[in-house]
Motif scaffolding. Structure first.
Motif, PDB file in Angstrom:
ATOM      1  N   VAL A 207     -23.658  -6.308  -3.993  1.00 24.74           N
ATOM      2  CA  VAL A 207     -22.929  -5.296  -4.760  1.00 24.74           C
ATOM      3  C   VAL A 207     -23.806  -4.068  -4.975  1.00 24.74           C
ATOM      4  CG1 VAL A 207     -21.821  -4.785  -6.962  1.00 24.74           C
ATOM      5  CG2 VAL A 207     -21.507  -7.034  -5.899  1.00 24.74           C
ATOM      6  N   LEU A 208     -25.064  -4.288  -5.329  1.00 23.37           N
ATOM      7  CA  LEU A 208     -25.975  -3.166  -5.539  1.00 23.37           C
ATOM      8  C   LEU A 208     -26.242  -2.424  -4.240  1.00 23.37           C
ATOM      9  CD1 LEU A 208     -27.903  -1.515  -7.301  1.00 23.37           C
ATOM     10  CD2 LEU A 208     -29.655  -3.247  -6.873  1.00 23.37           C
ATOM     11  N   ARG A 209     -26.414  -3.156  -3.150  1.00 22.96           N
ATOM     12  CA  ARG A 209     -26.676  -2.497  -1.868  1.00 22.96           C
ATOM     13  C   ARG A 209     -25.499  -1.620  -1.453  1.00 22.96           C
ATOM     14  NH1 ARG A 209     -29.169  -7.557  -0.907  1.00 22.96           N
ATOM     15  NH2 ARG A 209     -27.284  -8.420   0.060  1.00 22.96           N
ATOM     16  N   LYS A 210     -24.288  -2.088  -1.715  1.00 21.15           N
ATOM     17  CA  LYS A 210     -23.108  -1.277  -1.397  1.00 21.15           C
ATOM     18  C   LYS A 210     -23.100  -0.007  -2.237  1.00 21.15           C
ATOM     19  CE  LYS A 210     -18.030  -1.543  -1.180  1.00 21.15           C
ATOM     20  NZ  LYS A 210     -17.729  -0.416  -2.086  1.00 21.15           N
ATOM     21  N   LEU A 211     -23.435  -0.129  -3.509  1.00 22.34           N
ATOM     22  CA  LEU A 211     -23.460   1.039  -4.384  1.00 22.34           C
ATOM     23  C   LEU A 211     -24.525   2.043  -3.928  1.00 22.34           C
ATOM     24  CD1 LEU A 211     -23.094   1.068  -8.202  1.00 22.34           C
ATOM     25  CD2 LEU A 211     -24.967   2.321  -7.188  1.00 22.34           C
ATOM     26  N   VAL A 212     -25.684   1.536  -3.537  1.00 21.96           N
ATOM     27  CA  VAL A 212     -26.770   2.417  -3.083  1.00 21.96           C
ATOM     28  C   VAL A 212     -26.341   3.196  -1.846  1.00 21.96           C
ATOM     29  CG1 VAL A 212     -29.098   2.462  -2.117  1.00 21.96           C
ATOM     30  CG2 VAL A 212     -28.609   1.032  -4.121  1.00 21.96           C
ATOM     31  N   ARG A 213     -25.619   2.543  -0.947  1.00 19.31           N
ATOM     32  CA  ARG A 213     -25.160   3.242   0.258  1.00 19.31           C
ATOM     33  C   ARG A 213     -24.198   4.373  -0.081  1.00 19.31           C
ATOM     34  NH1 ARG A 213     -24.802  -2.110   2.352  1.00 19.31           N
ATOM     35  NH2 ARG A 213     -22.537  -2.110   1.959  1.00 19.31           N
ATOM     36  N   GLU A 214     -23.423   4.215  -1.141  1.00 18.97           N
ATOM     37  CA  GLU A 214     -22.436   5.225  -1.509  1.00 18.97           C
ATOM     38  C   GLU A 214     -23.003   6.292  -2.445  1.00 18.97           C
ATOM     39  OE1 GLU A 214     -19.143   3.128  -3.141  1.00 18.97           O
ATOM     40  OE2 GLU A 214     -18.566   2.188  -1.235  1.00 18.97           O
ATOM     41  N   ALA A 215     -24.181   6.064  -3.000  1.00 19.10           N
ATOM     42  CA  ALA A 215     -24.793   7.022  -3.931  1.00 19.10           C
ATOM     43  C   ALA A 215     -25.351   8.215  -3.172  1.00 19.10           C
ATOM     44  CB  ALA A 215     -25.897   6.335  -4.725  1.00 19.10           C
ATOM     45  N   ARG A 216     -25.464   9.332  -3.880  1.00 20.93           N
ATOM     46  CA  ARG A 216     -26.003  10.559  -3.301  1.00 20.93           C
ATOM     47  C   ARG A 216     -27.107  11.111  -4.198  1.00 20.93           C
ATOM     48  NH1 ARG A 216     -23.889   8.550   0.137  1.00 20.93           N
ATOM     49  NH2 ARG A 216     -22.205   9.236   1.521  1.00 20.93           N
ATOM     50  N   PRO A 217     -28.263  11.468  -3.611  1.00 23.06           N
ATOM     51  CA  PRO A 217     -29.340  12.033  -4.443  1.00 23.06           C
ATOM     52  C   PRO A 217     -28.946  13.388  -5.014  1.00 23.06           C
ATOM     53  CG  PRO A 217     -29.881  12.213  -2.107  1.00 23.06           C
ATOM     54  CD  PRO A 217     -28.633  11.393  -2.185  1.00 23.06           C
ATOM     55  N   VAL A 218     -29.386  13.649  -6.224  1.00 21.11           N
ATOM     56  CA  VAL A 218     -29.154  14.946  -6.864  1.00 21.11           C
ATOM     57  C   VAL A 218     -30.489  15.477  -7.361  1.00 21.11           C
ATOM     58  CG1 VAL A 218     -26.787  14.430  -7.540  1.00 21.11           C
ATOM     59  CG2 VAL A 218     -28.655  13.857  -9.099  1.00 21.11           C
ATOM     60  N   ARG A 219     -30.546  16.777  -7.527  1.00 25.87           N
ATOM     61  CA  ARG A 219     -31.788  17.388  -7.981  1.00 25.87           C
ATOM     62  C   ARG A 219     -32.064  16.981  -9.428  1.00 25.87           C
ATOM     63  NH1 ARG A 219     -33.311  23.863  -7.823  1.00 25.87           N
ATOM     64  NH2 ARG A 219     -35.454  23.641  -8.583  1.00 25.87           N
ATOM     65  N   SER A 220     -33.292  16.548  -9.677  1.00 27.27           N
ATOM     66  CA  SER A 220     -33.667  16.080 -11.006  1.00 27.27           C
ATOM     67  C   SER A 220     -34.469  17.132 -11.748  1.00 27.27           C
ATOM     68  CB  SER A 220     -34.492  14.789 -10.905  1.00 27.27           C
ATOM     69  OG  SER A 220     -34.929  14.368 -12.180  1.00 27.27           O
TER      70      SER A 220
ATOM     71  N   VAL B 140     -48.142  20.450 -19.213  1.00 26.52           N
ATOM     72  CA  VAL B 140     -47.274  20.712 -20.364  1.00 26.52           C
ATOM     73  C   VAL B 140     -45.798  20.668 -19.959  1.00 26.52           C
ATOM     74  CG1 VAL B 140     -46.805  22.306 -22.239  1.00 26.52           C
ATOM     75  CG2 VAL B 140     -49.092  22.189 -21.253  1.00 26.52           C
ATOM     76  N   HIS B 141     -45.461  21.331 -18.879  1.00 25.44           N
ATOM     77  CA  HIS B 141     -44.052  21.408 -18.474  1.00 25.44           C
ATOM     78  C   HIS B 141     -43.512  20.042 -18.082  1.00 25.44           C
ATOM     79  CE1 HIS B 141     -44.628  21.058 -14.032  1.00 25.44           C
ATOM     80  NE2 HIS B 141     -45.836  21.469 -14.350  1.00 25.44           N
ATOM     81  N   LEU B 142     -44.390  19.127 -17.647  1.00 23.60           N
ATOM     82  CA  LEU B 142     -43.944  17.792 -17.277  1.00 23.60           C
ATOM     83  C   LEU B 142     -43.449  17.021 -18.494  1.00 23.60           C
ATOM     84  CD1 LEU B 142     -46.805  16.864 -14.788  1.00 23.60           C
ATOM     85  CD2 LEU B 142     -44.509  17.701 -14.222  1.00 23.60           C
ATOM     86  N   HIS B 143     -44.141  17.177 -19.615  1.00 24.59           N
ATOM     87  CA  HIS B 143     -43.691  16.529 -20.847  1.00 24.59           C
ATOM     88  C   HIS B 143     -42.361  17.120 -21.314  1.00 24.59           C
ATOM     89  CE1 HIS B 143     -46.895  13.759 -22.083  1.00 24.59           C
ATOM     90  NE2 HIS B 143     -47.713  14.566 -21.446  1.00 24.59           N
ATOM     91  N   LEU B 144     -42.200  18.424 -21.169  1.00 18.88           N
ATOM     92  CA  LEU B 144     -40.945  19.054 -21.581  1.00 18.88           C
ATOM     93  C   LEU B 144     -39.782  18.552 -20.735  1.00 18.88           C
ATOM     94  CD1 LEU B 144     -39.382  21.069 -23.284  1.00 18.88           C
ATOM     95  CD2 LEU B 144     -40.078  22.885 -21.686  1.00 18.88           C
ATOM     96  N   LYS B 145     -39.970  18.479 -19.432  1.00 16.53           N
ATOM     97  CA  LYS B 145     -38.890  18.049 -18.545  1.00 16.53           C
ATOM     98  C   LYS B 145     -38.534  16.583 -18.775  1.00 16.53           C
ATOM     99  CE  LYS B 145     -40.175  21.476 -15.081  1.00 16.53           C
ATOM    100  NZ  LYS B 145     -40.923  21.732 -13.830  1.00 16.53           N
ATOM    101  N   ARG B 146     -39.547  15.730 -18.964  1.00 18.37           N
ATOM    102  CA  ARG B 146     -39.258  14.323 -19.235  1.00 18.37           C
ATOM    103  C   ARG B 146     -38.554  14.170 -20.586  1.00 18.37           C
ATOM    104  NH1 ARG B 146     -41.949   9.753 -17.333  1.00 18.37           N
ATOM    105  NH2 ARG B 146     -42.220  11.041 -15.467  1.00 18.37           N
ATOM    106  N   ALA B 147     -38.965  14.964 -21.572  1.00 14.81           N
ATOM    107  CA  ALA B 147     -38.337  14.892 -22.897  1.00 14.81           C
ATOM    108  C   ALA B 147     -36.878  15.318 -22.831  1.00 14.81           C
ATOM    109  CB  ALA B 147     -39.105  15.765 -23.891  1.00 14.81           C
ATOM    110  N   TRP B 148     -36.585  16.367 -22.084  1.00 20.85           N
ATOM    111  CA  TRP B 148     -35.193  16.789 -21.910  1.00 20.85           C
ATOM    112  C   TRP B 148     -34.361  15.662 -21.294  1.00 20.85           C
ATOM    113  CZ3 TRP B 148     -36.706  22.202 -19.708  1.00 20.85           C
ATOM    114  CH2 TRP B 148     -36.630  23.161 -20.737  1.00 20.85           C
ATOM    115  N   LEU B 149     -34.910  15.011 -20.285  1.00 18.60           N
ATOM    116  CA  LEU B 149     -34.162  13.950 -19.606  1.00 18.60           C
ATOM    117  C   LEU B 149     -33.940  12.757 -20.531  1.00 18.60           C
ATOM    118  CD1 LEU B 149     -32.979  13.394 -16.762  1.00 18.60           C
ATOM    119  CD2 LEU B 149     -35.070  12.116 -16.280  1.00 18.60           C
ATOM    120  N   ARG B 150     -34.975  12.328 -21.242  1.00 16.25           N
ATOM    121  CA  ARG B 150     -34.851  11.183 -22.147  1.00 16.25           C
ATOM    122  C   ARG B 150     -33.860  11.448 -23.265  1.00 16.25           C
ATOM    123  NH1 ARG B 150     -40.487  10.963 -23.107  1.00 16.25           N
ATOM    124  NH2 ARG B 150     -41.594   9.722 -21.551  1.00 16.25           N
ATOM    125  N   ALA B 151     -33.775  12.708 -23.697  1.00 16.98           N
ATOM    126  CA  ALA B 151     -32.864  13.037 -24.797  1.00 16.98           C
ATOM    127  C   ALA B 151     -31.410  12.757 -24.436  1.00 16.98           C
ATOM    128  CB  ALA B 151     -33.032  14.504 -25.193  1.00 16.98           C
TER     129      ALA B 151
END
Length: 324
Positions: free
Chosen positions: A149-162, A295-306
């Motif tokens: 089931v997971l492998r099927k989902l991975v095949r259908e997923a598409r990467p997006v810019r993070s 510094v910017h790495l902490h900001l970007k990770r904090a935005w994502l975690r929020a």
């Protein structure tokens, strides 16, 4: 109620800090970013051997038998070093996914309508569906996807810019079409995940404060350290207040496990992590925005975690409902 750390808790915190310092220093963190921030690998297995993922499993099930406060202490340290990977989801699903407790499997988090981080590295997917009322932490269901089931989902997923270079993201199809193994008490999983994410935010907020203070001591303008200027002093003082206020809320919520206190802790920790990273950028000036600075790495990770586990909007709704 005594909120002071015990000797065993201090030793646990020191142990994970020493492990991360030896195995995931700044050079290795940068190398992980250059490698697209993948999860898993040798360090993941070492964390499993150290008991991170089995920390709250009972000893009869091969776990360490500790509680939520100890998990918070460990994720506080993890947040300081920007360790990549879905560590929270892996710990929460450790009893349901073979190999997760030992660090032999990676469990990624999937929330309805949101991109999935580290999908390419995942051996299983912890899926959290929202309840009918739409509030995180209430209703809904939890399940684990794995195998074909997971492998099927991975095949259908598409990467997006993070937004965060340490967290590769994939857009997945409608997860309601995928059946998995149900997990009990989805509301508890959401609450605990939110608290552990708050602990990571707390560690990031504290590290941003330390970085700002260090730079303010070392950087000179007009023949004096910039830390002697009142405006910089105020920024650093405000960062310390944010971090310690959030620490109080996160540690208290870890002891009580109260849903409303967890909502407040996540809200304060998100604000501390994002606000402190922004102020740290201000202290660093233009160089804080360069790739070479952390510094910017902490900001970007904090935005994502929020935006994970419990958003600010959902936390505010939970607090408002409690007042009513």
């Amino acid at each position: 109620m005594d909120f002071r750390l015990t000797d065993d808790q201090r030793a646990l915190r020191a142990g994970i800090r020493d492990l991360l310092a030896g195995r995931f220093d700044r050079d290795r963190m940068r190398a992980a970013l250059d490698g697209a921030g993948g999860a898993g690998g040798e360090l993941w297995r070492e964390l499993g051997a150290a008991g991170l993922f089995a920390l709250r499993l009972p000893e009869t099930a091969g776990g360490v038998g500790l509680g939520l406060p100890e998990s918070v202490l460990m994720f506080d340290e993890i947040g300081r070093v920007l360790l990549p990977g879905p560590l929270i989801a892996t710990q929460l699903a450790a009893g349901a996914v073979k190999g997760a407790a030992e660090g032999q499997a990676v469990v990624a988090l999937a929330e309805a309508g949101r991109p999935v981080g580290h999908l390419a590295d995942a051996d299983a997917l912890l899926v959290l569906d929202r309840g009918g009322d739409g509030e995180a932490g209430d209703g809904g269901r939890a399940r684990v996807l794995s195998g074909g089931v997971l492998r099927k989902l991975v095949r259908e997923a598409r990467p997006v810019r993070s937004l965060d270079p340490g967290t590769p993201l994939w857009r997945v199809p409608d997860l309601s079409a995928y059946d998995g193994d149900p997990l009990p008490d989805a509301a508890r999983l959401r609450r605990e995940g939110a608290l552990l994410a708050a602990a990571e935010q707390l560690g990031s907020a504290a590290r941003s404060t330390e970085a700002a203070v260090q730079h303010a001591r070392e950087r000179e303008q007009f023949g004096a350290p910039i830390g002697s200027f009142q405006a910089v002093k105020h920024l650093c003082a405000g960062m310390l207040v944010r971090a310690e206020t959030a620490r109080t809320a996160v540690y208290a919520a870890a002891v009580t496990a109260d849903p409303v206190e967890i909502a407040g802790a996540k809200l304060l920790a998100d604000e501390a992590a994002v606000g402190n990273a922004r102020d740290c950028l201000q202290v660093h000036g233009g160089m804080g925005f360069t790739w070479e600075a952390d510094v910017h790495l902490h900001l970007k990770r904090a935005w994502l975690r929020a935006g994970q586990w419990l958003t600010a909007a959902d936390a505010e709704e939970a607090l408002a409902a409690d007042l009513v």
